[in-house]
Design a protein around this motif. Structure first.
Motif, mmCIF file in Angstrom:
data_model
loop_
_atom_site.group_PDB
_atom_site.id
_atom_site.type_symbol
_atom_site.label_atom_id
_atom_site.label_comp_id
_atom_site.label_asym_id
_atom_site.label_seq_id
_atom_site.Cartn_x
_atom_site.Cartn_y
_atom_site.Cartn_z
ATOM 1 N N PHE A 12 0.817 -1.214 0.000
ATOM 2 C CA PHE A 12 0.000 0.000 0.000
ATOM 3 C C PHE A 12 0.851 1.264 0.000
ATOM 4 O O PHE A 12 0.329 2.364 0.032
ATOM 5 N N GLY A 13 2.176 1.110 0.061
ATOM 6 C CA GLY A 13 2.985 2.291 0.353
ATOM 7 C C GLY A 13 4.006 2.651 -0.703
ATOM 8 O O GLY A 13 3.809 2.426 -1.895
ATOM 9 N N CYS A 14 5.106 3.190 -0.220
ATOM 10 C CA CYS A 14 6.156 3.751 -1.071
ATOM 11 C C CYS A 14 6.977 2.633 -1.714
ATOM 12 O O CYS A 14 6.719 1.450 -1.526
ATOM 13 N N GLN A 15 8.040 3.023 -2.419
ATOM 14 C CA GLN A 15 8.886 2.033 -3.084
ATOM 15 C C GLN A 15 9.565 1.101 -2.085
ATOM 16 O O GLN A 15 9.764 -0.074 -2.369
ATOM 17 N N ASN A 48 0.754 -5.093 3.398
ATOM 18 C CA ASN A 48 1.927 -4.282 3.753
ATOM 19 C C ASN A 48 1.501 -2.812 3.705
ATOM 20 O O ASN A 48 1.358 -2.231 2.636
ATOM 21 N N THR A 49 1.310 -2.240 4.885
ATOM 22 C CA THR A 49 0.556 -0.995 5.011
ATOM 23 C C THR A 49 1.431 0.258 5.031
ATOM 24 O O THR A 49 2.618 0.202 5.302
ATOM 25 N N CYS A 50 0.763 1.386 4.793
ATOM 26 C CA CYS A 50 1.401 2.705 4.802
ATOM 27 C C CYS A 50 0.642 3.618 5.754
ATOM 28 O O CYS A 50 -0.587 3.580 5.803
ATOM 29 N N HIS A 51 1.378 4.439 6.500
ATOM 30 C CA HIS A 51 0.769 5.267 7.537
ATOM 31 C C HIS A 51 0.888 6.757 7.232
ATOM 32 O O HIS A 51 0.530 7.599 8.038
ATOM 33 N N ILE A 52 1.390 7.077 6.044
ATOM 34 C CA ILE A 52 1.849 8.441 5.780
ATOM 35 C C ILE A 52 0.713 9.464 5.838
ATOM 36 O O ILE A 52 0.905 10.576 6.313
ATOM 37 N N ARG A 53 -0.467 9.084 5.320
ATOM 38 C CA ARG A 53 -1.621 9.985 5.383
ATOM 39 C C ARG A 53 -2.832 9.192 5.850
ATOM 40 O O ARG A 53 -2.862 7.972 5.749
ATOM 41 N N CYS A 173 5.479 14.508 9.787
ATOM 42 C CA CYS A 173 5.776 13.199 9.199
ATOM 43 C C CYS A 173 5.891 12.064 10.219
ATOM 44 O O CYS A 173 6.506 12.217 11.272
ATOM 45 N N VAL A 174 5.319 10.902 9.879
ATOM 46 C CA VAL A 174 5.366 9.743 10.784
ATOM 47 C C VAL A 174 6.597 8.857 10.566
ATOM 48 O O VAL A 174 6.875 7.984 11.385
ATOM 49 N N VAL A 175 7.310 9.082 9.458
ATOM 50 C CA VAL A 175 8.359 8.125 9.084
ATOM 51 C C VAL A 175 9.405 7.890 10.188
ATOM 52 O O VAL A 175 9.774 6.746 10.449
ATOM 53 N N TYR A 177 8.992 7.708 13.181
ATOM 54 C CA TYR A 177 8.395 6.834 14.203
ATOM 55 C C TYR A 177 8.122 5.437 13.658
ATOM 56 O O TYR A 177 8.165 4.460 14.388
ATOM 57 N N THR A 178 7.816 5.336 12.352
ATOM 58 C CA THR A 178 7.467 4.010 11.820
ATOM 59 C C THR A 178 8.669 3.260 11.249
ATOM 60 O O THR A 178 8.618 2.048 11.097
ATOM 61 N N ARG A 179 9.727 3.986 10.898
ATOM 62 C CA ARG A 179 10.904 3.321 10.309
ATOM 63 C C ARG A 179 12.113 3.384 11.226
ATOM 64 O O ARG A 179 13.141 2.780 10.936
ATOM 65 N N GLY A 180 12.028 4.201 12.270
ATOM 66 C CA GLY A 180 13.129 4.276 13.225
ATOM 67 C C GLY A 180 14.260 5.183 12.772
ATOM 68 O O GLY A 180 14.118 5.926 11.803
ATOM 69 N N GLY A 209 15.799 4.809 -0.087
ATOM 70 C CA GLY A 209 15.955 5.133 1.324
ATOM 71 C C GLY A 209 15.077 6.330 1.622
ATOM 72 O O GLY A 209 14.815 7.125 0.720
ATOM 73 N N GLN A 210 14.641 6.471 2.857
ATOM 74 C CA GLN A 210 13.813 7.640 3.206
ATOM 75 C C GLN A 210 14.617 8.923 3.052
ATOM 76 O O GLN A 210 14.070 9.974 2.771
ATOM 77 N N ASN A 211 15.921 8.815 3.267
ATOM 78 C CA ASN A 211 16.837 9.940 3.050
ATOM 79 C C ASN A 211 18.048 9.372 2.370
ATOM 80 O O ASN A 211 19.132 9.318 2.935
HETATM 81 FE FE1 F3S Z 1 4.201 4.833 3.932
HETATM 82 FE FE2 F3S Z 1 5.930 3.793 5.589
HETATM 83 FE FE3 F3S Z 1 6.611 4.275 3.085
HETATM 84 S S1 F3S Z 1 4.446 5.361 6.077
HETATM 85 S S2 F3S Z 1 5.411 6.073 2.606
HETATM 86 S S3 F3S Z 1 5.085 2.808 3.758
HETATM 87 S S4 F3S Z 1 7.892 4.541 4.873
#
Ligand code: F3S
Ligand code: SAH
Ligand code: SF4
Length: 461
Positions: A12-15, A48-53, A173-175, A177-180, A209-211
């Protein structure tokens, strides 16, 4: 080897979320699980979930409802289906998920995928299993590698996580907290993973990578490597034709990476560089750690090194306290940079983040109106960018069969889909293609006569 079972993983989320889905499937393979595209006949469904919004998180619960019906239907046929929730909602909500949706059998946080086989075995015996600890061991050391035929099935373009987590703490941003915390993988581990992918036919690798540009993984000698150095190293892996990386933070765009763009032909001239807002007041409230000027300077430095670079970005509208003037600053920035595209989002208050508690939250109607204006500006630039390719001859990495018989679809250096009549044996190679037509979602072209001198690609922004 255990008896054959089927696993269905839905992202459900990012790459990185997509990459993680593959790694979960790979890790379950030795336990006898093969992947299936249909949840109905799966023994294990992983969401596989996403929490961003907000919307991303809410989607999960409606999806659980849908899978529950499949689980009940399977039970009527005497088949036991397990439901697992993974990813960033799992990390943030933990056992709350099982409280809210008792049909869920296991909840696995974003740092615990290597423990899945054991968790699944426990859930199989009827236990509810939750693991959202940030472990001390490195999941990448334990996660199983995909088999050659599995890699080949996934296509010629692959993601590889090189850095994970974030220490920036933007207030929306939650990242973090959710990715450490921010962690970089060692150079040799990444090289080995890319070599394995290349041997199985992968030709393009996107480092994620997130960054990602904060990457500082250790070389075998114990020295930290920059992202630029890592990219140069990976460009030497036989078979790798193209490299990309995402997502970057403007503050971490160092001189070495700028130089790498200027010098490394395999590094594609296309950079995703989220800015979030064009207003200094809002950037400060977001704790972005860069100003509008800093951002424009980074773009200028990159363009000075390589003139055909194109940029995409992320914007948030309706951050608490955002005024009409702030929005105009964002619109002006879009014109000033001339983005090739951008994602834009209405600010979504995330529980536990500082911005959710701020005064002057913007009403939803206002956010929606601002989003439309911002998106109109982005669309205008994106269309101009694409129209600039008509008649030009560009390099296209041919990826897979296209929409029509005899057609292949590939990607331009700028990730535009390009449809071209070409034989299937060209899949995995880069060919010169002359663009004959620019559609809404793809470019159309014909294979160029390779005996002619190549035309140098230049950004048409
Ligand atoms: Fe969503 Fe987690 Fe990626 S909140 S955008 S799946 S890092
Ligand atoms: N690590 C990347 C992106 C992380 S999330 C970066 O630093 O830019 C991807 C995008 O989601 C962000 O760039 C931002 O535009 C958007 N986003 C994150 N949190 C959000 C929120 N609370 N509301 C709306 N959009 C958000
Ligand atoms: Fe989130 Fe900011 Fe970190 Fe990006 S840099 S992941 S937006 S906290």
């Amino acid at each position: 080897m255990s008896r054959p079972r089927k696993v269905h993983v839905k992202s459900f989320g990012c790459q990185m979320n997509v990459y993680d889905s593959n790694r979960m499937a790979d890790t379950l393979a030795p336990a006898g699980f093969t992947e299936t595209a249909s949840p109905e006949d799966a023994d294990l469904v992983i969401l596989n979930t996403c929490h961003i919004r907000e919307k991303a998180a809410e989607k999960v619960y409606s999806e659980i409802g849908r899978i529950r019906e499949m689980k009940e239907a399977a039970a009527r046929d005497g088949r036991h289906m397990m439901i697992a929730v993974a990813g960033c909602v799992a990390q943030a909500e933990g056992k709350e998920i099982i409280r809210r949706a008792s049909t869920v059998d296991l909840v696995v946080g974003s740092q615990n995928y290597h423990r899945l086989p054991d968790m699944v075995a426990r859930a199989q015996s009827g236990q509810k299993v939750v693991d959202t600890e940030f472990p001390v061991d490195d999941k990448f050391d334990v996660l199983a590698a995909p088999k050659r035929d599995v890699i080949a099935k996934r296509g010629i373009s692959a993601f590889v996580t090189v850095q994970e987590g974030c220490d920036k703490f933007c207030t929306f941003c939650v990242v973090p907290y959710t990715r450490g915390v921010e962690v970089s993988r060692p150079v040799e581990k990444i090289v080995a993973e890319v070599e394995r992918l290349a041997e199985a036919g992968v030709r393009e690798v996107t480092l994620i990578g997130q960054n990602v540009n904060a990457y500082h993984g250790l070389e075998s000698g114990g020295r930290p490597s920059t992202l630029g150095q890592l990219l140069r190293r990976l460009a030497q892996v036989p078979g790798i034709l193209r490299l990309r990386y995402t997502t970057s933070h403007p503050r971490d765009m160092d001189d070495d990476l700028v130089a790498t763009h200027a010098e490394l032909p395999a590094l594609m001239p296309y950079v995703h560089l989220p800015v979030q807002s064009g207003s200094d007041r809002i950037l400060a409230a977001m704790n972005r750690k860069h100003t509008r000027r800093n951002y424009l300077d980074v773009i200028a430095r990159l363009r000075a090194g390589r003139a055909d670079l194109a940029f995409t970005s992320d914007f948030i509208v309706g951050f608490p306290g955002e005024t009409e003037t702030d929005l105009r600053d964002s619109l002006a920035l879009i014109d000033e940079v001339g983005f090739a595209g951008a994602f834009s989002f209405m600010y979504s208050p995330r529980p536990g983040t500082p911005a959710a508690e701020m005064d002057h939250q913007v009403p939803p109607e206002e956010k929606s109106e601002r989003l439309q204006r911002l998106q109109a500006a982005i669309t205008r630039h994106q269309r101009n960018f694409n129209l600039g390719f008509a008649g030009r001859t560009i390099d296209v990495l041919l990826e897979k069969p296209g929409r029509l018989p005899g057609q292949l679809v590939g990607r331009s250096p700028y990730l535009q889909a390009v449809q071209v009549m070409a034989p299937a044996e060209l899949i995995g190679s880069i060919k010169r293609v002359t663009i004959t037509e620019v559609g809404t979602n793809s470019l159309f072209g014909t294979l160029a006569d390779e005996t002619r001198a190549p035309v140098l690609a230049a950004a048409g922004a």
